[in-house]
Design an enzyme around this catalytic site. Structure first.
Site, PDB file in Angstrom:
ATOM      1  N   LEU A  92       0.850  -1.184   0.000  1.00  0.00           N
ATOM      2  CA  LEU A  92       0.000   0.000   0.000  1.00  0.00           C
ATOM      3  C   LEU A  92       0.889   1.239   0.000  1.00  0.00           C
ATOM      4  CD1 LEU A  92      -1.349  -2.371   1.848  1.00  0.00           C
ATOM      5  CD2 LEU A  92      -2.955  -0.586   2.493  1.00  0.00           C
ATOM      6  N   ILE A 149       1.293  -5.189   8.428  1.00  0.00           N
ATOM      7  CA  ILE A 149       2.729  -5.002   8.622  1.00  0.00           C
ATOM      8  C   ILE A 149       3.090  -3.529   8.497  1.00  0.00           C
ATOM      9  CG2 ILE A 149       5.033  -5.670   7.825  1.00  0.00           C
ATOM     10  CD1 ILE A 149       3.745  -8.144   6.562  1.00  0.00           C
ATOM     11  N   GLY A 179       1.251   4.242   4.677  1.00  0.00           N
ATOM     12  CA  GLY A 179       2.065   3.372   3.818  1.00  0.00           C
ATOM     13  C   GLY A 179       2.445   2.077   4.503  1.00  0.00           C
ATOM     14  N   SER A 180       2.264   0.940   3.843  1.00  0.00           N
ATOM     15  CA  SER A 180       2.441  -0.312   4.576  1.00  0.00           C
ATOM     16  C   SER A 180       2.308  -1.519   3.660  1.00  0.00           C
ATOM     17  CB  SER A 180       1.378  -0.398   5.668  1.00  0.00           C
ATOM     18  OG  SER A 180       0.100  -0.175   5.100  1.00  0.00           O
ATOM     19  N   CYS A 181       2.221  -2.692   4.277  1.00  0.00           N
ATOM     20  CA  CYS A 181       2.013  -3.943   3.543  1.00  0.00           C
ATOM     21  C   CYS A 181       1.000  -4.791   4.307  1.00  0.00           C
ATOM     22  CB  CYS A 181       3.336  -4.691   3.400  1.00  0.00           C
ATOM     23  SG  CYS A 181       3.216  -6.260   2.515  1.00  0.00           S
TER      24      CYS A 181
END
Length: 213
Positions: A92, A149, A179-181
């Site tokens: 993301l 995450i 912002g991430s996963c």
């Protein structure tokens, strides 16, 4: 109960701080105030929660997040599924919607928060050592594990669920700020995966897999 179009509760203090700074900036200089106001609007944009029409097919597994598929890999999942699984990693960016949704309906059976580092989410080893939150969901067909995450910018995971909660497909699970996963683990023998690396997916809309049979 309708979901809010903006996650004001999660972004409250960011918005308050930027609102105050906008007023103070405008008193000092118009352009400074405008700059801070644009930042305020971006934060509202970041915490948006657009309406999603959830697929009704009970065998469809939907994406838990908006973003781009970083990887689709066969792994051995040891936290919740405890066996052969397919891992789908979704990156993301700061411009994507950052709420996470339940990929299937079912009961929350497992929640575990693990501390870790804050490496950029697109790094391959970040998924192994970054801070994360595990959410295991079970229904009569299968068990699914969703992992939120953190990343280099995203350092705050928000979870809305706890063990015992009953979820509808597409219901909000939480969000990761800035912002991430998000990863989803599906039992290998039970699910047909329908997405591939590089594909853009949308939380609550894109069907990423189907239950076999």
């Amino acid at each position: 109960m309708k979901e809010p179009l903006v996650m004001y509760r999660e972004g409250f203090w960011y918005l308050v701080a930027l609102g105050v700074l906008t007023v103070l900036g405008a008193l000092i200089n118009f352009w400074l105030g405008l700059l801070v106001f644009l930042l305020f609007l971006f934060v509202v944009f970041f915490f948006r929660n657009p309406r999603r029409t959830i697929p009704e097919d009970e065998k469809a597994i939907i994406s838990p997040a908006d973003g781009v598929v970083l990887d689709v890999a066969e792994v051995n999942e040891s936290y919740y599924l405890k066996g052969p699984a397919v891992k789908i990693s979704i990156f993301l960016s700061i411009f994507d919607v950052h709420v996470n949704r339940a990929p299937v309906e079912g009961q929350v059976e497992y929640v575990y928060y693990r501390e870790g580092k804050f490496l950029p989410a697109f790094k391959s080893h970040a998924s192994e050592i970054n801070e994360r939150n595990y959410i295991g969901i079970k229904n009569p067909y299968l068990q699914v594990l969703v992992v939120q995450i953190t990343g280099f910018i995203a350092r705050r995971i928000v979870s809305f669920v706890k063990p015992g909660d009953i979820l509808k497909k597409g219901q909000l699970l939480g969000m990761i700020k800035f912002g991430s996963c998000t990863e989803i683990y599906l039992p290998k023998e039970t699910v047909e995966v329908l997405v591939q690396k590089g594909q853009r997916v949308y939380g609550g809309i894109t069907v990423i897999g189907r239950i076999k049979g």
